[in-house]
Scaffold this active site. Structure first.
Site, mmCIF file in Angstrom:
data_model
loop_
_atom_site.group_PDB
_atom_site.id
_atom_site.type_symbol
_atom_site.label_atom_id
_atom_site.label_comp_id
_atom_site.label_asym_id
_atom_site.label_seq_id
_atom_site.Cartn_x
_atom_site.Cartn_y
_atom_site.Cartn_z
ATOM 1 N N GLU A 97 -12.280 -4.772 -4.361
ATOM 2 C CA GLU A 97 -12.835 -3.445 -4.080
ATOM 3 C C GLU A 97 -12.140 -2.349 -4.911
ATOM 4 O O GLU A 97 -12.653 -1.237 -5.023
ATOM 5 C CB GLU A 97 -12.706 -3.108 -2.583
ATOM 6 C CG GLU A 97 -13.705 -3.854 -1.702
ATOM 7 C CD GLU A 97 -13.474 -5.350 -1.650
ATOM 8 O OE1 GLU A 97 -12.299 -5.771 -1.579
ATOM 9 O OE2 GLU A 97 -14.458 -6.116 -1.724
ATOM 10 N N LEU A 102 11.125 -20.257 -5.086
ATOM 11 C CA LEU A 102 10.159 -19.359 -4.443
ATOM 12 C C LEU A 102 8.820 -19.357 -5.184
ATOM 13 O O LEU A 102 8.791 -19.253 -6.414
ATOM 14 C CB LEU A 102 10.720 -17.923 -4.441
ATOM 15 C CG LEU A 102 9.742 -16.816 -4.042
ATOM 16 C CD1 LEU A 102 9.506 -16.806 -2.537
ATOM 17 C CD2 LEU A 102 10.240 -15.448 -4.508
ATOM 18 N N TRP A 156 -11.972 -2.011 -7.959
ATOM 19 C CA TRP A 156 -12.744 -1.620 -9.150
ATOM 20 C C TRP A 156 -13.453 -0.295 -8.925
ATOM 21 O O TRP A 156 -13.885 0.352 -9.883
ATOM 22 C CB TRP A 156 -13.791 -2.694 -9.497
ATOM 23 C CG TRP A 156 -13.208 -4.006 -9.924
ATOM 24 C CD1 TRP A 156 -13.147 -5.140 -9.163
ATOM 25 C CD2 TRP A 156 -12.631 -4.344 -11.186
ATOM 26 N NE1 TRP A 156 -12.548 -6.158 -9.882
ATOM 27 C CE2 TRP A 156 -12.230 -5.699 -11.127
ATOM 28 C CE3 TRP A 156 -12.404 -3.628 -12.372
ATOM 29 C CZ2 TRP A 156 -11.612 -6.353 -12.195
ATOM 30 C CZ3 TRP A 156 -11.794 -4.284 -13.438
ATOM 31 C CH2 TRP A 156 -11.412 -5.625 -13.338
ATOM 32 N N ASP A 165 0.828 -1.205 0.000
ATOM 33 C CA ASP A 165 0.000 0.000 0.000
ATOM 34 C C ASP A 165 0.866 1.260 0.000
ATOM 35 O O ASP A 165 1.993 1.246 0.489
ATOM 36 C CB ASP A 165 -0.915 -0.033 1.238
ATOM 37 C CG ASP A 165 -2.107 0.897 1.090
ATOM 38 O OD1 ASP A 165 -2.342 1.399 -0.021
ATOM 39 O OD2 ASP A 165 -2.802 1.117 2.102
ATOM 40 N N HIS A 169 2.270 3.563 -9.058
ATOM 41 C CA HIS A 169 2.014 2.146 -9.379
ATOM 42 C C HIS A 169 3.160 1.557 -10.202
ATOM 43 O O HIS A 169 3.551 0.408 -10.025
ATOM 44 C CB HIS A 169 0.693 1.998 -10.139
ATOM 45 C CG HIS A 169 -0.511 2.341 -9.299
ATOM 46 N ND1 HIS A 169 -0.663 1.895 -8.021
ATOM 47 C CD2 HIS A 169 -1.600 3.107 -9.567
ATOM 48 C CE1 HIS A 169 -1.813 2.359 -7.521
ATOM 49 N NE2 HIS A 169 -2.382 3.108 -8.441
ATOM 50 N N GLY A 207 -0.009 5.527 -4.299
ATOM 51 C CA GLY A 207 -0.608 6.823 -4.635
ATOM 52 C C GLY A 207 0.024 7.946 -3.825
ATOM 53 O O GLY A 207 0.378 9.004 -4.363
ATOM 54 N N ARG A 208 0.188 7.721 -2.513
ATOM 55 C CA ARG A 208 0.776 8.752 -1.658
ATOM 56 C C ARG A 208 2.255 8.966 -1.972
ATOM 57 O O ARG A 208 2.763 10.080 -1.894
ATOM 58 C CB ARG A 208 0.572 8.375 -0.178
ATOM 59 C CG ARG A 208 -0.844 8.706 0.314
ATOM 60 C CD ARG A 208 -1.176 8.001 1.592
ATOM 61 N NE ARG A 208 -1.467 6.586 1.348
ATOM 62 C CZ ARG A 208 -1.536 5.665 2.301
ATOM 63 N NH1 ARG A 208 -1.297 6.000 3.545
ATOM 64 N NH2 ARG A 208 -1.834 4.412 1.990
ATOM 65 N N TRP A 209 2.941 7.892 -2.359
ATOM 66 C CA TRP A 209 4.350 8.014 -2.774
ATOM 67 C C TRP A 209 4.446 8.992 -3.948
ATOM 68 O O TRP A 209 5.315 9.880 -3.983
ATOM 69 C CB TRP A 209 4.875 6.633 -3.184
ATOM 70 C CG TRP A 209 6.304 6.614 -3.624
ATOM 71 C CD1 TRP A 209 7.392 6.375 -2.839
ATOM 72 C CD2 TRP A 209 6.798 6.836 -4.957
ATOM 73 N NE1 TRP A 209 8.544 6.429 -3.599
ATOM 74 C CE2 TRP A 209 8.204 6.714 -4.908
ATOM 75 C CE3 TRP A 209 6.202 7.118 -6.184
ATOM 76 C CZ2 TRP A 209 9.017 6.859 -6.031
ATOM 77 C CZ3 TRP A 209 7.011 7.286 -7.309
ATOM 78 C CH2 TRP A 209 8.405 7.146 -7.219
ATOM 79 N N ARG A 233 -12.201 2.400 -8.107
ATOM 80 C CA ARG A 233 -11.323 3.544 -8.419
ATOM 81 C C ARG A 233 -11.644 4.121 -9.804
ATOM 82 O O ARG A 233 -12.297 3.468 -10.615
ATOM 83 C CB ARG A 233 -9.867 3.080 -8.357
ATOM 84 C CG ARG A 233 -9.501 2.699 -6.931
ATOM 85 C CD ARG A 233 -8.029 2.471 -6.785
ATOM 86 N NE ARG A 233 -7.711 2.142 -5.409
ATOM 87 C CZ ARG A 233 -6.505 2.161 -4.884
ATOM 88 N NH1 ARG A 233 -5.475 2.480 -5.653
ATOM 89 N NH2 ARG A 233 -6.306 1.854 -3.628
HETATM 90 C C1 IPE Z 1 -5.367 -2.802 -0.330
HETATM 91 O O1 IPE Z 1 -5.066 -1.452 -0.433
HETATM 92 C C2 IPE Z 1 -5.365 -3.449 -1.683
HETATM 93 C C3 IPE Z 1 -4.061 -3.606 -2.319
HETATM 94 C C4 IPE Z 1 -2.900 -3.247 -1.814
HETATM 95 C C5 IPE Z 1 -4.093 -4.248 -3.618
HETATM 96 P P1 IPE Z 1 -6.184 -0.341 -0.566
HETATM 97 O O2 IPE Z 1 -5.490 0.957 -0.694
HETATM 98 O O3 IPE Z 1 -7.143 -0.696 -1.632
HETATM 99 O O4 IPE Z 1 -6.957 -0.466 0.829
HETATM 100 P P2 IPE Z 1 -7.864 0.593 1.596
HETATM 101 O O5 IPE Z 1 -8.896 1.074 0.627
HETATM 102 O O6 IPE Z 1 -6.980 1.702 2.058
HETATM 103 O O7 IPE Z 1 -8.439 -0.178 2.746
HETATM 104 C C1 IPE Z 2 -1.563 0.255 -3.362
HETATM 105 O O1 IPE Z 2 -1.355 1.631 -3.394
HETATM 106 C C2 IPE Z 2 -1.782 -0.320 -4.744
HETATM 107 C C3 IPE Z 2 -3.158 -0.749 -5.002
HETATM 108 C C4 IPE Z 2 -4.151 -0.694 -4.155
HETATM 109 C C5 IPE Z 2 -3.409 -1.290 -6.319
HETATM 110 P P1 IPE Z 2 -2.562 2.650 -3.383
HETATM 111 O O2 IPE Z 2 -2.967 2.958 -4.783
HETATM 112 O O3 IPE Z 2 -3.671 2.171 -2.515
HETATM 113 O O4 IPE Z 2 -1.866 3.909 -2.746
HETATM 114 P P2 IPE Z 2 -2.495 4.905 -1.692
HETATM 115 O O5 IPE Z 2 -3.029 4.102 -0.557
HETATM 116 O O6 IPE Z 2 -3.583 5.660 -2.395
HETATM 117 O O7 IPE Z 2 -1.356 5.791 -1.298
HETATM 118 MG MG MG Z 3 -4.120 2.366 -0.570
#
Ligand code: IPE
Ligand code: IPE
Ligand code: MG
Length: 239
Positions: free
Chosen positions: A64, A128, A66, A17, A34, A20-22, A68
């Site tokens: 979940e 692995l 989807w 996770d 990503h 996006g914030r990175w 986005r």
């Molecule tokens: C969990 O991260 C799903 C993946 C890393 C693929 P999310 O960013 O979707 O989770 P929430 O919405 O913060 O709970």
């Molecule tokens: C995790 O990073 C990747 C996926 C969920 C596909 P995020 O896209 O959730 O990044 P944040 O949480 O918005 O920073």
């Molecule tokens: Mg996230």
């Protein structure tokens, strides 16, 4: 007696996770995060292999996700194509076995093909297990298992009194791939929740949270998590 110093975890699962914030922190579009996150999958897979971890499960796309924006979803659906085009030869050379756990039916054709080709091209390897949880959701998985079990009961292939934990777990997506329960769960980016990941398989996992965003999560960060795991006392309900 609880077990101390249990050694390396066999099955490590990561909620990758913070992509996006990175990107946001660098004033870049989310997809740049990503892309960088994908590069890090390679680095951490190699690190896990070097550490002798048996199974590395990576939460790559949830049922979940989807929700986005369409552009972001499309980009995430392209990532397996890009990733495997680039890295399958290296994965083969490293003896890595690729597996995919999730609902594959509704994926775009190119995404599905990339995932299935990677599984096929690495199926003879013995090292692995790199397991991608893609279009995966824990609740959907449990419902799916229940539906299959109900069908088998209706067809007189299974008696209700014979349904036990082992039968149930044999109907889960992970067990179809002979993967054991998770020993260590890592979540990056500071969030402290499960987000519908491996609900059944995490029952006795050790949980490890770090504030580091996934693209910045290094081999050293992985080692730190493993060392903490080694010093945990797993009791499984016993003393
Ligand atoms: C969990 O991260 C799903 C993946 C890393 C693929 P999310 O960013 O979707 O989770 P929430 O919405 O913060 O709970
Ligand atoms: C995790 O990073 C990747 C996926 C969920 C596909 P995020 O896209 O959730 O990044 P944040 O949480 O918005 O920073
Ligand atoms: Mg996230």
């Amino acid at each position: 007696m609880g077990q101390y110093n249990q050694g390396i975890p066999q099955h490590v699962a990561i909620i990758m996770d913070g992509n996006g914030r990175w990107a946001n922190k660098r004033k870049l579009p989310r997809i740049a995060g990503h892309r960088e996150g994908m590069e890090n999958v390679r680095r951490i897979a190699i690190a896990a292999d070097n550490l002798n971890i048996k199974v590395l499960t990576l939460y790559s796309f949830s049922t979940e996700n989807w929700k986005r924006p369409k552009d972001e979803v499309n980009f995430l659906m392209r990532l397996p194509v890009v990733f495997f085009n680039k890295f399958v030869p290296e994965l083969v050379e490293r003896n890595v076995v690729v597996k995919v756990t999730g609902f594959l039916k509704n994926l775009p054709t190119a995404t599905l093909k990339a995932l299935e080709d990677a599984e096929k091209q690495t199926s003879k390897n013995t090292g692995l297990i790199l397991n991608f949880a893609f279009n995966y959701g824990g609740k959907a998985e449990i419902v799916n298992a229940t539906r299959q079990i109900a069908k088998e009961v209706l067809e007189n292939k299974l008696k209700p009194e014979d349904i036990d934990e082992s039968v149930f777990s044999n109907h889960l997506l992970t067990n179809l791939k002979s993967l054991n329960d998770v020993d260590l769960l890592i979540r990056t980016s500071g969030e402290k929740r499960i987000s519908n990941f491996l609900l059944w398989q995490l029952a006795y996992a050790e949980l490890y949270f770090t504030d580091v965003y996934w693209p910045d999560f290094t081999e050293d960060d992985l080692s730190k998590a493993i060392i903490e795991y080694e010093n945990r006392n797993r009791r499984f309900g016993a003393l």
